[in-house]
Motif scaffolding. Structure first.
Motif, short mmCIF file in Angstrom:
data_model
loop_
_atom_site.label_atom_id
_atom_site.label_comp_id
_atom_site.label_asym_id
_atom_site.label_seq_id
_atom_site.Cartn_x
_atom_site.Cartn_y
_atom_site.Cartn_z
N ASP A 118 15.65 -11.43 4.55
CA ASP A 118 15.66 -11.14 5.99
C ASP A 118 16.99 -10.56 6.42
OD1 ASP A 118 13.14 -12.15 6.13
OD2 ASP A 118 13.71 -14.09 6.98
N TYR A 159 4.59 -19.14 9.64
CA TYR A 159 5.81 -19.83 9.22
C TYR A 159 5.45 -21.18 8.59
CZ TYR A 159 10.70 -21.30 9.36
OH TYR A 159 11.96 -21.72 9.02
N ASP A 170 3.63 -11.70 3.32
CA ASP A 170 4.41 -12.93 3.28
C ASP A 170 5.74 -12.81 4.01
OD1 ASP A 170 2.54 -14.15 1.64
OD2 ASP A 170 3.45 -13.33 -0.16
N SER A 171 6.27 -11.60 4.04
CA SER A 171 7.64 -11.43 4.52
C SER A 171 7.78 -11.61 6.02
CB SER A 171 8.15 -10.04 4.12
OG SER A 171 7.53 -9.07 4.94
N SER A 206 0.77 3.47 8.23
CA SER A 206 1.77 3.80 7.21
C SER A 206 2.73 4.88 7.70
CB SER A 206 1.06 4.25 5.93
OG SER A 206 1.97 4.89 5.09
N TRP A 207 4.01 4.73 7.31
CA TRP A 207 5.07 5.60 7.82
C TRP A 207 4.94 7.01 7.26
CZ3 TRP A 207 10.17 6.33 5.03
CH2 TRP A 207 11.05 7.11 5.77
N GLN A 208 4.85 7.12 5.93
CA GLN A 208 4.82 8.43 5.29
C GLN A 208 3.41 9.00 5.20
OE1 GLN A 208 7.07 10.66 3.99
NE2 GLN A 208 8.53 9.45 5.17
N TYR A 209 2.44 8.09 4.99
CA TYR A 209 1.10 8.55 4.63
C TYR A 209 0.06 8.19 5.68
CZ TYR A 209 3.81 8.41 0.34
OH TYR A 209 4.80 8.55 -0.59
N GLN A 212 14.18 -15.90 0.74
CA GLN A 212 13.58 -15.38 1.98
C GLN A 212 14.66 -15.07 3.02
OE1 GLN A 212 10.12 -14.87 2.72
NE2 GLN A 212 11.04 -13.83 4.46
N ARG A 238 11.48 -2.67 14.45
CA ARG A 238 11.37 -3.89 15.25
C ARG A 238 10.60 -3.71 16.55
NH1 ARG A 238 15.47 -7.72 13.61
NH2 ARG A 238 16.32 -6.77 11.74
N THR A 257 17.20 -6.98 5.41
CA THR A 257 16.39 -6.15 6.29
C THR A 257 17.15 -5.77 7.55
OG1 THR A 257 14.48 -7.38 5.52
CG2 THR A 257 14.15 -5.99 7.42
N VAL A 264 -3.35 -0.83 7.67
CA VAL A 264 -2.08 -0.52 7.01
C VAL A 264 -2.05 0.97 6.67
CG1 VAL A 264 -0.76 -0.89 4.90
CG2 VAL A 264 -1.60 -2.84 6.17
N THR A 265 -3.21 1.51 6.30
CA THR A 265 -3.29 2.94 6.02
C THR A 265 -3.08 3.76 7.29
OG1 THR A 265 -5.09 2.20 4.62
CG2 THR A 265 -4.60 4.52 4.58
N SER A 320 0.83 -1.21 0.00
CA SER A 320 0.00 0.00 0.00
C SER A 320 0.86 1.26 0.00
CB SER A 320 -0.98 -0.03 1.17
OG SER A 320 -0.41 0.53 2.30
N ASP A 321 2.00 1.23 0.68
CA ASP A 321 2.88 2.41 0.68
C ASP A 321 3.47 2.65 -0.70
OD1 ASP A 321 2.36 2.80 3.28
OD2 ASP A 321 4.45 2.80 3.96
N ILE A 353 9.26 -6.68 9.45
CA ILE A 353 10.66 -6.33 9.61
C ILE A 353 11.37 -7.35 10.50
CG2 ILE A 353 10.00 -4.72 11.48
CD1 ILE A 353 12.75 -3.63 9.36
N GLY A 354 12.44 -7.93 9.98
CA GLY A 354 13.23 -8.89 10.76
C GLY A 354 12.41 -10.08 11.23
N ASN A 355 11.35 -10.42 10.49
CA ASN A 355 10.48 -11.54 10.86
C ASN A 355 9.83 -11.37 12.22
OD1 ASN A 355 10.46 -13.19 8.63
ND2 ASN A 355 12.37 -14.21 9.17
#
Lengths: 416, 325
Positions: free
Chosen positions: A388, B280, B266-267, B147-150, A384, B181, A391, B143-144, A245-246, B270-272
């Motif tokens: 990570d 997982y 999926d990711s 959000s960091w910037q918006y 993946q 984190r 990141t 998420v909106t 979204s960003d 940040i840093g899982n």
């Protein structure tokens, strides 16, 4: 009486003959490939009046999940299945898809007609080939001409080298407050680790399954270092993956000075992503003489198909027929994998969204310079783990060396 | 010696036999749909996943490619740092979201029950709304917000920074909620709290309504304050329903998937940091196509949930329900 009987017999034989000759096959696709196939069918039916094609279209993820299930259980697959590049390696394992390098298909004879890097993408270590390439995503850099002008930066400053890209980026961001050079620093790492591979090297593993990710491999060290420089200089919008979204918001607000992606991004930009900025974007080759591919699609035949001959005819028509490949490009902007289709006059025309720039020639050049990269079954895992690691480098919690040696250990755990 | 004549049992008339059959077997036929459905959609997957957890299998290679590997999937998971990290994340997010849920829901239910007689149904429905809202819609909204910037949240916080006196409490710069984190786990937890408070309010309201009114009336005649009524009548008598609610939260939070998945993708963030164990597992099956490993993971999680539920039962459960008072 006789006449009626005769008529009946005739009708019966006619319908039987018809039933024998006319075959229905199914093709499983996802958007936008469904529009490509839909547009192709009239021409295909002219050539093969006895093959009827039924299109089964599902959303991208659903399509691949359904295909996974069908291959796992050995039933329920279509006669032809579209496969996105990200899934080809996964489906190539085992015998779920027909090996089209063997008779009666002999796909190898078409190899020279296609963009060089596409065939290896669909081939396994033991030389089987499970799918035919249809469209590709040659990588390109897009940049905002107006933001560059304001900063007094020349387009060539952006792609001379990665250092030059960062230096130019600093000027652009300083001259245009509130803008970012690139959505995410990790995109640069993605390009850099795909450049400068030695022969016999895959992305993360070499031919003998040895892990290449390490704190001493310059390919990874440089990629991580440059990405970190971009982050530290506050040049990226930290928008994560494309289509987040960003990422979308940054595009729509016009806060991005450049983006690296496949040629297909122009379609998204003109349709919904950056409508207001038509004519302000232009294309360049990627920095530092890098040529990478962003996705692509393939067609394969599941081993369970009962109509393999007809399925192969359809695949051949969709992939090796130049007119059809050009039609696909006109329909959805799917860049042809077939080289003959890339010489169409269309490719020398300007792209309206890019202010009439003849960008297609640029992408054609890029497509033919992309090197094939061997795929490995464990690529998704390594992908993946490396992401990570990056990141944690970007947010400063680990050094490049630390992150890469931990990533190496994690990947080695899996590669047995 | 006389030959024994075998006695032929008298054949019952057809009608009687049909009646007999009906009496004996009809009930089984009537309850069979549940058992058939359960066998297909409940029992079979459970047994199959247990079988799978001892095999190495890539789904796309077909059923024939399954190979027996013994306990290796379990040992692989137990020596995988990412698996332990996912357990830790799950635990932290479960606590960060579980405790506030109940601390908000109990007083809220009490207040609704005490004062909002007429509009109680409406208020409860409002609180219940997040629980039945589409997860995708929730994802887009949160998420909106984050959000960091918006993001709306950062706009509000940074504008509060310019206030006199209390301005110092608020950040001057945008906080990268989902890219930091320290903040991503509370962000995910807040969505879970927002989603499940209403559910718990409904549970506690049903518990409160089971408490006889005359207890409160007697207490207020004796001059007990609202707090005393809450402390000495409501809480002790609410214990059985608290046990149910906490058990449900415990199981639900340890199986957390939707909220972190829609916020972090999926990711795993940040840093899982937002990678829960079920996420997982999903990643292992879907992206690594290692079905055996994923199945073993689900059984390890099952054992953990079982143990914690048992503990919860011992601490909170039946033995304490009757109370020694």
């Amino acid at each position: 009486m006789h006449k009626i009987a005769l008529a009946l017999t005739l009708a019966l034989t006619a319908s039987l003959a018809g039933a024998q000759a006319k075959k229905t096959i199914t093709i499983g696709v996802f958007p936008d490939l469904d529009s490509v196939v839909k547009a192709a069918l009239p021409g295909f039916n002219k050539k093969f009046p006895n093959i009827e094609v039924k299109i089964n279209s599902l959303a991208y993820a659903d399509h691949h999940n359904a295909l996974t299930t069908a291959l796992a259980t050995g039933s329920g697959a279509n006669d032809v299945e579209a496969i996105d590049f990200g899934y080809v390696a996964k489906f190539a394992e085992g015998g779920g898809l027909v090996d089209i390098s063997k008779a009666p298909y002999n796909a190898g004879q078409y190899r020279s007609r296609f963009v060089a890097y596409t065939f290896p993408q669909a081939m396994t270590d033991d030389g089987r080939m499970v799918a035919m390439p249809t469209d590709i995503g040659p990588g390109s850099m897009f940049y905002r001409t107006d933001l560059l002008q304001k900063a007094g930066v020349k387009p060539t400053d952006l792609n001379k080298s990665w250092d030059s890209y960062i230096a130019a980026g600093k000027k652009i961001v300083a001259a245009n407050p509130g803008t970012f050079l690139i959505p995410d620093a990790s995109e640069v790492e993605g390009i850099m680790i795909r450049s400068g591979l030695k022969p016999g090297e895959g992305l993360y593993f070499d031919k003998d399954n040895k892990v290449l990710v390490s704190p001493t491999n310059p390919r990874f060290v440089n990629a991580f270092t440059v990405a970190k420089q971009i982050r530290d200089a506050k040049l990226d919008a930290r928008a994560g993956a494309a289509f987040s979204s960003d990422w979308t918001t940054a595009f729509q607000k016009g806060n991005l000075a450049s983006e690296v992606s496949g040629a297909w991004l122009v379609g998204h930009m003109q349709n919904w992503l950056a409508k207001d900025f038509a004519g302000k974007w232009a294309a360049l080759q990627l920095p530092g003489n890098s040529f990478t591919s962003y996705g692509g699609s393939f067609y394969g035949i599941p081993s369970q198909s009962k109509n393999k001959t007809e399925a192969w005819e359809l695949i051949k028509y969709l992939t090796t027929d130049a007119n059809q490949q050009i039609l696909a490009f006109k329909t959805t902007g799917a860049f042809p994998a077939l080289r003959a289709a890339q010489t169409a006059p269309l490719f020398n025309e300007g792209v309206p969204y890019l202010a009439g720039q003849k960008a297609r020639q640029l992408w054609r050049t890029a497509a033919n310079r992309i090197q094939p990269i061997d795929v490995n079954r464990l690529d998704p895992v390594a992908d993946q783990i490396v992401a990570d690691a990056l990141t944690s480098v970007l947010d400063g919690s680990k050094t490049v060396e630390q992150a890469l040696s931990e990533a190496q250990a994690l990947i080695q755990r899996r590669a047995r | 010696m006389q030959a024994r004549i075998p006695t032929v049992p008298e054949r019952l008339p057809l009608r009687a036999r049909w009646d007999n059959f009906q009496r004996r077997y009809a009930p089984y036929i009537f309850i069979s749909p549940f058992f058939i459905l359960f066998a297909i959609f409940g029992l079979f997957p459970i047994v199959f996943s247990l079988y799978l957890s001892f095999h190495a299998w890539q789904p796309a290679s077909g059923l024939g490619s399954m190979t027996f590997v013994g306990w290796r999937n379990f040992t692989d998971n137990l020596t995988d740092p990412t698996f332990w990290q996912s357990l830790k994340n799950t635990g932290i997010i479960a606590l960060e979201s579980g405790i506030p849920q109940h601390l908000i829901a109990i007083p809220l239910a009490f207040a609704i029950n005490m004062s909002l007689k007429r509009v109680q149904g409406l208020v409860t429905a409002l609180y219940f709304l997040p629980y039945i809202t589409s997860v995708v819609a929730i994802a887009v909204i949160f998420v909106t917000i984050f959000s960091w910037q918006y993001g709306v949240l950062n706009v509000v916080l940074t504008s509060l920074h310019s206030l006199p006196l209390i301005g110092g409490l608020f950040p001057a710069e945008n906080i990268n909620w989902l890219g930091n984190r320290n903040f991503i786990q509370p962000a995910v937890a807040s969505v879970v709290v927002w989603r499940y408070v209403g559910w718990n309010v409904v549970l506690y309201l049903s518990g409160l309504q089971a408490i006889p009114r005359d207890l409160y009336e007697a207490a207020s005649v004796d001059g007990a304050s609202v707090w005393q009524q809450f402390r000495y009548i409501t809480l002790p008598l609410l214990r059985p329903i608290m046990f149910v609610a906490i058990t449900l939260t415990l199981i639900g939070n340890l199986q957390l998937f939707e909220e972190p998945y829609i916020i972090a993708g999926d990711s795993g963030g940040i840093g899982n940091m937002a990678l829960t164990t079920v996420m997982y597992m999903y990643r292992t099956y879907n992206f690594y196509s290692d079905a055996g490993l994923a199945a073993a993971m689900s059984w390890l999680l099952f054992i953990l949930i079982g143990a914690l539920t048992f503990l919860n039962n011992r601490i909170f459960g039946k033995s304490r329900l009757s109370g020694s008072d």
